[in-house]
Design an enzyme around this catalytic site. Sequence first.
Site, PDB file in Angstrom:
ATOM      1  CB  SER A 144      39.228  62.932  47.909  1.00 37.19           C
ATOM      2  OG  SER A 144      39.723  61.619  48.120  1.00 37.19           O
ATOM      3  CE1 TYR A 159      42.675  63.852  44.075  1.00 38.81           C
ATOM      4  CE2 TYR A 159      42.581  62.337  45.931  1.00 38.81           C
ATOM      5  CZ  TYR A 159      41.966  62.961  44.860  1.00 38.81           C
ATOM      6  OH  TYR A 159      40.647  62.700  44.574  1.00 38.81           O
TER       7      TYR A 159
END
Length: 253
Positions: A144, A159
């Site tokens: 990401s 995350y």
Amino acid sequence: MSVSDKTALVTGGGSKRGIGRATAHTLAAAGWNIAILDLDEASAKDAAHEIEEQHGVRAVGIGCDITDESSVENALAVLDDAVPPVGALVNNAGITSPIPFLQVTGQEWDRIFAVNVRGAFNVTRRIAPGMTERGFGRIVFLSSVSAERGGGVFGGVAYSAAKAAELGFTRALARELGPHGVTVNAVAPGLIDTDITGGALEGERKAQLLAGIPVGRTGKVADVADLITYLCREESGYISGATYDVNGGSHIH
């Protein structure tokens, strides 16, 4: 060499609007047989049925909790009997967490790492030996932009840390498996229109986010799926250990 005698395995490919399902469709259109693992068995089977009907390849959908080793073993045992050997693995399954660091519990931290990192390990560890034996493999990790810029989109610290771990995993594995004909790459999407981001992309927040994207729009799942399919081609065998950004120019480094 043809991909029609090989299977592409996509984890977390059940969600109707997700990157995984779009990637499975794009790989099938390129001739790959498809296996989908998803925690939601019904959605995995639905995706496989849809892919078989639309692309005329073999496809199987299996319910699997990738955080659990025995669940992965059972799912892949089914796979061995149902479709040709796995030539491509897309580690797409992931969960996000927006919780600020000062409020993150140990349990939440472990939950995020269990799916994004340990889950990818569980599946890759089981699939990689066959690839090295056959002398061909393509492994793609879905990281990401949060891992690269340090959160600030939707994912918080847990995350971002987990997605950064996937980048290290990608690079080190590329070194080890390269001599065996296996490439390992990562794709780092920015703002993509999926169910994960859906609700947050409204009104002022959306305008604010779009202002920071040079190409002036959010990404589509096809933008990511096309790149992953490119990396899985036989012709892409000299690309390994790389991270590809798909973010419309919102993070340039």
